[in-house]
Enzyme design. Structure first.
Site, mmCIF file in Angstrom:
data_model
loop_
_atom_site.group_PDB
_atom_site.id
_atom_site.type_symbol
_atom_site.label_atom_id
_atom_site.label_comp_id
_atom_site.label_asym_id
_atom_site.label_seq_id
_atom_site.Cartn_x
_atom_site.Cartn_y
_atom_site.Cartn_z
ATOM 1 N N HIS A 1 54.967 34.339 54.044
ATOM 2 C CA HIS A 1 54.720 35.153 52.857
ATOM 3 C C HIS A 1 55.939 36.013 52.559
ATOM 4 C CE1 HIS A 1 52.613 37.520 49.854
ATOM 5 N NE2 HIS A 1 53.163 38.591 50.394
ATOM 6 N N ASP B 1 39.852 42.837 47.327
ATOM 7 C CA ASP B 1 41.247 43.225 47.131
ATOM 8 C C ASP B 1 41.606 43.205 45.646
ATOM 9 O OD1 ASP B 1 44.118 43.689 47.846
ATOM 10 O OD2 ASP B 1 44.299 41.695 46.961
ATOM 11 N N ARG C 1 43.809 50.677 42.055
ATOM 12 C CA ARG C 1 44.970 51.424 42.568
ATOM 13 C C ARG C 1 46.067 51.491 41.521
ATOM 14 N NH1 ARG C 1 46.427 47.846 47.151
ATOM 15 N NH2 ARG C 1 48.274 49.146 47.297
ATOM 16 N N SER D 1 46.159 44.768 51.931
ATOM 17 C CA SER D 1 45.989 43.911 50.761
ATOM 18 C C SER D 1 46.696 42.564 50.965
ATOM 19 C CB SER D 1 46.561 44.653 49.535
ATOM 20 O OG SER D 1 46.747 43.794 48.444
ATOM 21 N N LYS E 1 44.853 38.510 52.098
ATOM 22 C CA LYS E 1 44.985 37.253 51.341
ATOM 23 C C LYS E 1 45.502 36.113 52.229
ATOM 24 C CE LYS E 1 46.819 39.930 48.153
ATOM 25 N NZ LYS E 1 47.206 40.724 46.985
HETATM 26 N N1 URA Z 1 51.160 43.244 46.755
HETATM 27 C C1 URA Z 1 49.886 43.057 47.118
HETATM 28 O O1 URA Z 1 49.421 41.921 47.223
HETATM 29 N N2 URA Z 1 49.129 44.141 47.350
HETATM 30 C C2 URA Z 1 49.594 45.388 47.249
HETATM 31 O O2 URA Z 1 48.836 46.320 47.487
HETATM 32 C C3 URA Z 1 50.920 45.571 46.852
HETATM 33 C C4 URA Z 1 51.689 44.471 46.614
#
Ligand code: URA
Ligand code: CA
Length: 433
Positions: free
Chosen positions: A82, A161, A168, A183, A187
């Protein structure tokens, strides 16, 4: 349990229990806890932080809020990579076939999203016929057979999320390390990774602009991964200038082909070998990092990485002959050179601004509704530290618009040439395990 008590506890700096975290994540996902209470809680988290245990609990509660991809039918250790996102970051296109050529299974779930260029799927769609509309069964069969396949993101991955991130975004609570780290990790874990290699970018084109912030985010993610039973490591890499030369979809596919042939840009090649060695090592296909790296260099040299790329493209409907003849990729109508106004050394190529210039040409989406032009973008001819003569090209603009004066002006403002010698930036700052 009452949400107001959970908010109060965090406001006063106490550690939330696993049950309290599960309660607010479930309640927010099903709509029984309103936005205003969750925004109060995220603001309390912003100021009070979260312990390691809370971060792991939040991550797993978000993982469980939606679909979890089951990759157990795929043989071997599924290692996912990632990147926290950069400009002209062509690594995924190179790394997939590169490590797959060594038998490391690459079961990639990818998205489109907004940005300077398209996401991995958009880039791959520059290859005529390539598609990711395959079902889970075919996806798993393809990975078992070819060691690599890409599928579009499930609509119901980590819905908690998705809701939290949107909230947010409008409540000034994105910039919280525990919230960002959970977050991102939620994923990856929901997508089925056994092990995770993180490429945390640092510099002007990165989400985290300073090395200190990048390090803190990297450490937070590595701890979460390891605490929830996924072997995780991070590389902190430079994103002060774009990675490689190409920024744009078809242009990056061509750059990936060059790199798989062993003829790619030095920085992109080096970063792929670094990240790739860690992926191979975590997958148990190398005794040491050094051995993993030698094996990767070998599959570039003997052509099997390139061959794996061809098989991968063809098995998802793509015209693999583009690998031998990249002129079959979408081509822009016009090209323009950005000529240096004076001689000297390139001292700055401000990544995010140069990325925005590529987006203005149509290489990326400004809004969800924007349509990408796969052919257009930029190819740098010089990188930081390179010597340049007056009138020599700093970069080539590939455009389907005849008038690119605005883009040129923007590029001149963000590519600096000085008379003194400048060192190239450090590419890999740190590795965190
Ligand atoms: N990228 C994400 O996937 N989540 C965040 O909170 C910030 C950047
Ligand atoms: Ca690139």
């Amino acid at each position: 349990m009452r949400m107001v008590d959970v908010i109060e506890k965090k406001r006063d700096g106490h550690e939330l229990s696993t049950e309290e975290i599960q309660f607010f994540v479930d309640g927010y996902t099903d709509g029984s806890i309103p936005d205003y209470q969750v925004s109060a809680l995220t603001m309390a988290i912003f100021f009070q932080g979260m312990t390691e245990k809370e971060r792991a609990d939040l991550t797993m509660a978000m993982v469980k809020s939606g679909d979890q991809i089951d990759l157990s039918a795929i043989e071997g250790v599924k290692v996912d990579k990632h990147s926290t996102g950069g400009v002209g970051d062509t690594t995924t296109l190179v790394l997939g076939p590169l490590v797959a050529a060594l038998g490391v299974p690459v079961a990639k779930m990818s998205g489109r999203g907004l940005g300077h260029t398209g996401g991995t799927i958009d880039k791959l769609e520059a290859v005529e016929g390539f598609h990711v509309e395959i079902d889970n069964e075919e996806f798993i069969n393809l990975v078992n057979k070819n060691k690599i396949a890409v599928i579009g993101q499930s609509g119901n991955l980590t819905p908690a999320d998705k809701k939290l991130y949107s909230l947010r975004d409008v409540t000034a609570t994105v910039d919280s390390i525990p919230l960002i780290a959970s977050s991102i990790m939620s994923k990856k874990i929901a997508a089925g990774a056994d092990a995770i290699v993180l490429d945390v970018k640092t510099g002007a084109g990165a989400f985290m602009k300073t090395l200190d912030d990048s390090r803190e985010l990297a450490k937070a993610m590595v701890r979460i991964g390891n605490n929830v039973g996924r072997r995780t490591m991070a590389v902190i890499s430079d994103m002060s200038q774009p990675l490689g030369y190409a920024i744009g979809n078809a242009l990056e596919v061509k750059e990936a082909i060059d790199t798989l042939k062993g003829e790619g840009p030095e920085d992109l090649t080096e970063l792929c070998l670094t990240l790739g060695s860690h992926m191979v090592f975590l997958a148990g296909k190398g005794e040491s990092l050094g051995e993993a790296r030698s094996k990767l260099e070998e599959v570039i040299k003997n052509g099997s990485a390139l061959e794996t790329f061809k098989v991968f493209l063809a098995s998802q409907g793509g015209d693999a002959s583009v690998v031998d003849d990249p002129s079959k990729l979408p081509q822009a109508k016009y090209t323009f050179e950005l000529e240096a106004k004076e001689a000297g050394y390139v001292s700055e190529i401000i990544a995010d601004e140069v990325g925005t210039a590529a987006m203005l040409l149509g290489a990326g989406r400004a809004t969800k509704e924007s349509v990408i032009d796969l052919a257009v973008g930029l190819v740098l001819r010089k990188k930081i530290g390179d010597k340049v003569e007056k009138g020599e090209s700093l970069l080539t603009i590939y455009s389907n618009f005849e008038d690119v004066n605005e883009v040129k002006e923007m590029l001149y403002e963000n590519i600096k040439v000085t008379s003194e010698h400048v060192d190239a930036p450090i590419l890999v700052h740190e590795e965190i395990t």
